[in-house]
Design an enzyme around this catalytic site. Structure first.
Site, PDB file in Angstrom:
ATOM      1  N   LEU A 542     -42.689  -5.948 -46.986  1.00 22.19           N
ATOM      2  CA  LEU A 542     -42.018  -5.431 -45.594  1.00 22.19           C
ATOM      3  C   LEU A 542     -42.263  -5.936 -44.298  1.00 22.19           C
ATOM      4  O   LEU A 542     -41.581  -6.068 -43.559  1.00 22.19           O
ATOM      5  CB  LEU A 542     -42.367  -3.811 -45.575  1.00 22.19           C
ATOM      6  N   GLY A 543     -43.335  -6.555 -44.178  1.00 23.51           N
ATOM      7  CA  GLY A 543     -43.902  -7.287 -42.989  1.00 23.51           C
ATOM      8  C   GLY A 543     -45.062  -8.011 -43.277  1.00 23.51           C
ATOM      9  O   GLY A 543     -45.744  -7.925 -44.610  1.00 23.51           O
ATOM     10  N   GLU A 544     -45.203  -8.997 -42.477  1.00 21.31           N
ATOM     11  CA  GLU A 544     -46.308 -10.108 -42.840  1.00 21.31           C
ATOM     12  C   GLU A 544     -47.180 -10.416 -41.675  1.00 21.31           C
ATOM     13  O   GLU A 544     -46.427 -10.515 -40.257  1.00 21.31           O
ATOM     14  CB  GLU A 544     -45.770 -11.232 -43.486  1.00 21.31           C
ATOM     15  N   GLN A 546     -50.848 -12.703 -39.577  1.00 19.76           N
ATOM     16  CA  GLN A 546     -51.943 -13.575 -39.843  1.00 19.76           C
ATOM     17  C   GLN A 546     -53.033 -13.310 -40.833  1.00 19.76           C
ATOM     18  O   GLN A 546     -53.367 -13.957 -41.524  1.00 19.76           O
ATOM     19  CB  GLN A 546     -52.386 -13.781 -38.321  1.00 19.76           C
ATOM     20  N   PHE A 547     -53.233 -11.965 -40.674  1.00 21.06           N
ATOM     21  CA  PHE A 547     -54.385 -11.542 -41.346  1.00 21.06           C
ATOM     22  C   PHE A 547     -54.027 -10.477 -42.416  1.00 21.06           C
ATOM     23  O   PHE A 547     -54.988  -9.729 -42.946  1.00 21.06           O
ATOM     24  CB  PHE A 547     -55.541 -11.013 -40.510  1.00 21.06           C
ATOM     25  N   GLY A 548     -52.747 -10.119 -42.772  1.00 20.35           N
ATOM     26  CA  GLY A 548     -52.326  -9.217 -43.612  1.00 20.35           C
ATOM     27  C   GLY A 548     -50.780  -9.262 -43.888  1.00 20.35           C
ATOM     28  O   GLY A 548     -50.231  -9.950 -43.289  1.00 20.35           O
ATOM     29  N   ASP A 681     -43.030   3.792 -29.595  1.00 21.23           N
ATOM     30  CA  ASP A 681     -41.786   3.212 -30.084  1.00 21.23           C
ATOM     31  C   ASP A 681     -40.961   4.127 -31.050  1.00 21.23           C
ATOM     32  O   ASP A 681     -40.569   3.887 -32.131  1.00 21.23           O
ATOM     33  CB  ASP A 681     -42.087   2.018 -31.004  1.00 21.23           C
TER      34      ASP A 681
END
Ligand SMILES: *[C@@H]1O[C@H](CO)[C@@H](O)[C@H](O)[C@H]1NC(C)=O
Ligand SMILES: *[C@@H]1O[C@H](CO)[C@@H](O)[C@H](O)[C@H]1NC(C)=O
Ligand SMILES: *[C@@H]1O[C@H](CO)[C@@H](O)[C@H](O)[C@H]1NC(C)=O
Length: 828
Positions: A542-544, A546-548, A681
Site C-alpha cells: 500500500l505504501g513505502e 525509507q524505514f518501512g 487530512d
C-alpha cells in the site's frame, strides 16, 4: 496582497547548524569551557565533541556577555530559533533557561532583539535534551546572530542552536524615514510610530529596519492589529500632511549591493472614511555608485474611493540599477499609512545564471549551501511551473522515442521494457528528491518525527504545521506558549500549545494530540496482543518509505484478537484483510521508539468509525503493527465506481446510503475531537468502506501515489492537501478541530459529487491558494464549492457552515452529526 503572508510562512527552513551547511569557521563564541565544548559543537541535534557549546564560567552574576555567534555570510530573514542543552547521551545536564538574542547586519552594529511587547529575554530550555523553538516576532533580518544565555551561576549553561528562515532577497539593509505620527480619532489615540524599528530614532529614523519589512501586512482597519495586546495603529507607520508642507514623505532605502530593480510594492491603508488614503503619486530617485541619478521615475496609482481595504500598490522601477532608492510619497488626503514595503530585484537571476556577484556578499563554495532557502516568493511559483514543464518535456521525449522506435520496427517487447524503465526512474527522482538527506535527528520526546523518516512523503505531508502566522484572533497564544517539543530534519513543527503530532497507520500524517492527552494516553501499558507473524499473507503493497512499508495482508485467526465491542463482522476461521505497517530491521533507535509510541496511542483509539489497531508483532524484527483494512477500499474509489439511483442502473445506491456514510464520518470525527485529536487530512481518500457501507476513518492518503494530485507541492518540499484545507490552515498553519470541520465539508461535497471531480477542479493550485486569501480578506470575492446537482439544500447549507470564515461559527462535529441525523429523517 496575500503573497507575503504565504512567503513568510514558508520561510522556515533550518539554515544549517544541524545539517552542517553553516561551516565550523562561521560559528564562534565569546569563550569556551574546553576544546570539546567549542562553538562548533553548538549545533542543534548534534552530539559531537562533548555535545554542545559551553562558555567558560567567569565574571559577574547575571553575566550577559557570553555568546555563541553565527555568521550566515549573507542577509537572512529569520523567523524562528531553536535551542537545546547538552545531553551527551545522558552525561550532560546543562542548558540555558533563558537567553537573549543580538543580531547585526554589518558585523559592527549589534541590535538586541525584542519581541513585539518589548521583551528581550526569551524562555529557553527546561531540560538538556528537548528542543525548544521560539518564533521571532518580529522576524530578524541579519547576517550575524548571537545567542546570549543568561548565566546566573545557579547552574552551568551549554547550548545547541539552530536558526530558521530564508535568504533575504529584498537585499534591503535599512530605510530612513520621518518618524511615524500620532492620530486622534474620536478621542482615541492611534500610534502610528514604527514600533519595531531597529535603527536610531530621534527626529527621524535612520539605519534600521522595522515595521515596513517585518512581513506583516496591516489590517483594513488600521485601529486594529494582528498582534495581541498592543496599542491601536500598531501595524502601520503613518504621517499627516500637516507636518509635511511640501506634500510628501520621503523614505530612503539602502541595499546590500547594486541591484537591478523591477518593482516596489507598498502596502497602504485606504480607509478614506477616516481621511487615510494610498499615496497619489510617488517619485523615486536612484543612486547606483555614489551619485544620485538626475532623472527620477514617477508613478501615479489610480485612486480608489470605493474600496476601503488595505492593498499593495505596485510601482514599476523599470530595471533601474541602484544600491539606494529614495522615494517621495505624495499625500492624497490628510493621512498616509504604510505597513510593508518590498522590493523585487534581479536576485534570482544573479544566483542562478551568473557567477557570484562582484559587489555582493561573499558566497560560499559549498554548493549545497542555501539550495533550500534560495527560493524567493517568485520562485515558489516558478518552481511549480518548471517542474510541470519538465514533466511535459520528459513525456514528449519519451513519446517521441517510442514513436521513432516503432517506425524502426524495433521489437515491441524491448520497447516496452525500456519505456517502463525510464518512466520509473523519472518518477522516482521526482518523488524522493527532497528526502534523500540523511537523518540526523535524535529525538527523545514523543513526536511525529519518525514517520517522516519512515515514509519519504511523510515530511511533506506535515508541512502544513509549519505554515505558521499569527493573526489577531490567534495571537493571544503567541510568544509565550509557542514552544515545540521536537524538531525534525526539515522544518520544525509548531503548535500553539504543546502539541504532539502522532502518525497514523500508514504514516501519512495524522492526529495532533495535546501533550496532556498524550500523557494520559501513553501512561498505561500497551494493551495490544502479539500476533503470530506466520498467519499473515502478503497481498499488495500500500505504501513505502525509507524505514518501512505498509502492506495489505490477509490474516488468519484474527478474531481472537478482537474484543467484544468490536464491530468487525468476522466469521469464524475466515481470513480478514489487514494493513500491516512494518518497520525495517535497519531502522534506527529513534524510529523504533516512535513506532512504539504510535502503537501505544493507536491502541487507545476505540471507536466503530476509526480504524483500529488490532495486534502487533514485536517479538522479532521487523516490528509490525496490524490495523484494520476494509474490503471495499477507500471511499473515493468506492464512490467513483458508483452512481446515485435516479434511474435504473447497476452499481448504484441510494441517497440514504450516502447519508449513512456521512453520518459515520461525522461520528468518527466526533470521537476524535472529543479527545482533542486533530486529523489534518480528512478526505474521502482517507475513509475506508466495509460491508454494508460501514465507514472507518484512516490516514492513508499521502503514502499512495494514486492521490498525489490532491496534494500541492511548495518549493518542491511541502505537500499540502490544499483543496481540503481551511484558510487558516493554509495561511496560518493552524490545525484545529475547526479546520477538520472545514475538511469535513469538502469531504461531504466529494461524496455528493461521487468523487467524479476534484474540489475546485477548475482552479489551479495557485488559484486555490489565492482563493484562500480571499477567505481571509472576506470581501465576498471568495469562491465556494458549488452545490452538487444531487445535493439537498440542507446538506449544502451544512457544507457552507463548515466553510465559515470564523472558526467559532463553524459547527462542531457533535452538531454536524446531529444535523445529519435530522436531515436524514426528513429526506428519507
Ligand atoms: C510607539 O508608541 C507607543 C505608544 O505610545 C509606545 O508605547 C512605543 O514605545 C512607541 N514605540 C517606539 C519604538 O517609539
Ligand atoms: C536589468 O534586468 C533586465 C531584465 O532582466 C535586463 O534587460 C537589463 O539589461 C538589466 N539591466 C542591467 C543594467 O543589467
Ligand atoms: C491636507 O490634505 C487635505 C485634504 O487633501 C487638504 O484639505 C489640506 O489643505 C492639506 N493640508 C496641508 C497642510 O497641506
Amino acid at each position: 496582497a496575500f503573497f507575503p503572508y504565504f512567503w513568510k510562512s514558508v520561510c522556515r527552513s533550518p539554515l544549517g547548524m544541524s545539517r552542517g551547511q553553516i561551516l565550523d569557521e562561521d560559528i564562534s563564541a565569546s569563550s569556551q569551557w574546553s576544546d570539546s565544548t567549542a562553538a562548533k559543537y553548538g549545533r542543534l541535534d548534534c552530539e559531537e565533541g562533548d555535545g554542545a557549546w559551553c562558555p567558560e564560567i567567569a565574571g559577574e552574576p547575571d553575566n550577559m556577555n557570553e555568546f555563541l555567534q553565527i555568521d550566515l555570510r549573507s542577509l537572512h530573514f529569520i523567523t524562528l530559533v531553536g535551542t537545546q542543552g547538552r545531553h551527551a547521551g545522558g552525561i550532560g545536564n546543562e542548558f540555558a533557561q533563558t537567553y537573549k538574542i543580538k543580531y547585526s547586519r554589518d558585523g559592527s552594529r549589534w541590535i538586541s532583539w525584542r519581541n513585539r511587547q518589548g521583551k528581550e529575554v526569551i524562555e529557553g530550555n527546561r531540560n538538556a535534551y528537548d528542543i525548544v523553538l521560539k518564533d521571532m516576532e518580529p522576524p530578524i533580518i541579519a547576517r550575524f546572530v548571537r545567542f546570549m544565555p543568561v548565566i546566573d551561576h545557579s547552574m552551568n549553561v551549554c547550548m545547541r542552536v539552530e536558526l530558521y528562515g530564508c535568504e533575504w532577497l529584498d537585499g534591503l539593509v535599512s530605510y530612513n524615514s520621518p518618524l511615524g505620527q500620532q492620530m486622534t480619532l474620536s478621542g482615541q489615540h492611534i500610534y502610528l510610530n514604527d514600533s519595531v524599528y531597529d535603527g536610531a530614532m530621534s527626529y527621524s529614523m535612520t539605519e534600521g529596519l522595522g515595521q515596513l519589512t517585518d512581513g506583516m501586512c496591516g489590517l483594513d482597519d488600521f485601529t486594529h492589529s494582528h498582534v495581541y495586546n498592543v496599542w491601536p495603529g500598531y501595524d502601520y507607520v503613518g504621517w499627516t500632511n500637516e507636518s509635511f508642507l511640501n506634500g510628501y514623505v520621503e523614505i530612503m532605502f539602502e541595499f546590500d549591493r547594486t541591484r537591478n530593480f523591477t518593482t516596489m510594492k507598498v502596502h497602504c491603508n485606504n480607509m478614506f472614511s477616516h481621511r487615510v488614503k494610498t499615496f497619489q503619486k510617488v517619485v523615486c530617485y536612484f543612486r547606483s555608485e555614489l551619485d544620485w541619478e538626475a532623472t527620477p521615475i514617477s508613478f501615479s496609482p489610480v485612486m480608489d474611493d470605493v474600496n476601503p481595504s488595505a492593498r499593495f500598490v505596485t510601482v514599476s522601477l523599470y530595471n533601474h540599477m541602484a544600491s539606494a532608492i529614495k522615494c517621495q510619497y505624495y499625500f492624497s488626503d490628510i493621512w498616509m499609512m504604510f505597513s510593508e514595503i518590498t522590493f523585487q530585484s534581479d536576485t534570482a537571476m544573479y544566483n542562478t545564471t551568473l557567477a557570484p556577484p562582484k559587489t555582493g556578499p561573499p558566497t560560499r563554495d559549498d554548493p549545497t549551501h542555501k539550495v533550500d532557502d534560495s527560493n524567493t516568493r517568485i520562485l515558489i511559483g516558478c518552481l511549480v511551473a518548471i517542474i510541470f514543464i519538465l514533466v511535459v518535456i520528459i513525456v514528449i521525449i519519451l513519446w517521441r522515442q517510442v514513436w521513432q522506435k516503432m517506425l524502426e520496427k524495433v521489437s515491441r517487447r524491448m520497447l516496452d521494457d525500456e519505456l517502463t524503465a525510464s518512466l520509473s526512474i523519472q518518477s522516482e527522482t521526482f518523488t524522493y528528491n527532497n528526502n534523500n538527506s540523511p537523518s540526523s535527528v535524535s529525538s527523545e520526546q514523543e513526536s511525529n518525527s519518525t514517520y517522516e523518516r519512515i515514509f519519504p512523503l511523510g515530511p511533506d505531508y506535515q508541512e502544513p504545521s509549519r505554515l505558521v502566522r499569527k493573526l489577531p484572533e490567534f495571537s493571544q497564544t503567541s510568544e509565550d506558549t509557542g514552544e515545540i517539543q521536537n524538531v525534525q530534519e526539515g522544518v520544525p513543527h509548531y503548535a500553539e500549545a504543546d502539541i504532539v503530532n502522532l502518525q497514523g497507520v500508514t504514516g501519512g500524517n495524522t492526529y495532533a494530540v495535546p501533550a496532556l492527552t498524550m500523557d494520559l494516553l501513553s501512561g498505561k501499558d500497551v494493551a495490544v496482543d502479539e500476533f503470530p507473524r506466520k498467519l499473515l499473507t502478503f497481498k499488495e503493497k500500500l505504501g513505502e518509505g525509507q524505514f518501512g512499508e505498509v502492506h495489505l495482508c490477509e490474516a488468519e485467526g484474527m478474531q481472537d484478537f478482537m474484543d467484544e465491542d468490536f464491530s468487525f463482522d468476522v466469521i469464524e476461521n475466515q481470513t480478514v484483510l489487514v494493513a500491516v505497517k512494518m518497520l525495517r530491521a535497519d531502522a534506527n533507535k529513534n524510529a523504533r521508539n516512535d513506532f512504539l509510541k504510535e502503537i501505544k496511542i493507536m491502541s487507545r483509539l476505540k471507536d466503530p468509525n476509526i480504524i483500529r489497531l488490532l495486534a502487533v508483532c514485536m517479538s522479532s524484527d521487523p516490528l509490525c503493527m496490524i490495523t484494520e483494512y476494509m474490503e471495499n477500499g477507500d471511499l473515493n474509489q468506492f464512490l467513483s465506481r458508483h452512481e446515485l439511483c435516479l434511474t435504473f442502473c447497476f452499481n448504484c445506491f441510494s441517497y440514504s446510503n450516502l447519508h449513512h456514510m456521512a453520518s459515520q464520518i461525522a461520528s468518527g470525527m466526533k470521537y476524535l475531537s472529543s479527545l482533542n485529536f486533530v486529523h489534518r487530512d480528512l478526505a474521502t481518500r482517507n475513509c475506508l468502506v466495509g460491508k454494508n457501507y460501514t465507514i472507518k476513518i484512516a490516514d492513508f492518503g499521502m503514502s499512495r501515489n494514486l492521490y498525489s494530485g490532491d496534494y500541492y507541492r511548495i518549493q518542491g518540499r511541502a505537500v499540502l492537501p490544499i483543496r481540503w484545507m481551511s484558510w487558516e490552515s493554509i495561511l496560518l498553519g493552524k490545525f484545529t478541530t475547526s479546520s477538520d470541520v472545514w475538511a469535513f465539508g469538502v469531504t461531504l461535497w466529494e461524496m455528493l459529487t461521487f468523487c467524479k471531480e476534484q474540489p475546485y477542479s477548475q482552479l489551479s493550485d495557485e488559484q486555490v491558494i489565492e482563493n484562500t486569501g480571499e477567505f481571509f480578506r472576506d470581501q465576498r470575492r471568495q469562491i465556494y464549492l458549488p452545490q452538487p446537482p444531487m445535493c439537498p439544500d440542507p446538506i449544502y447549507k451544512l457544507m457552507l457552515s463548515c466553510w465559515n470564515r470564523n472558526t467559532k461559527e463553524r459547527p462542531s462535529f457533535q452538531e454536524i452529526h446531529h444535523t445529519l441525523l435530522d436531515c436524514g429523517a426528513e429526506l428519507l
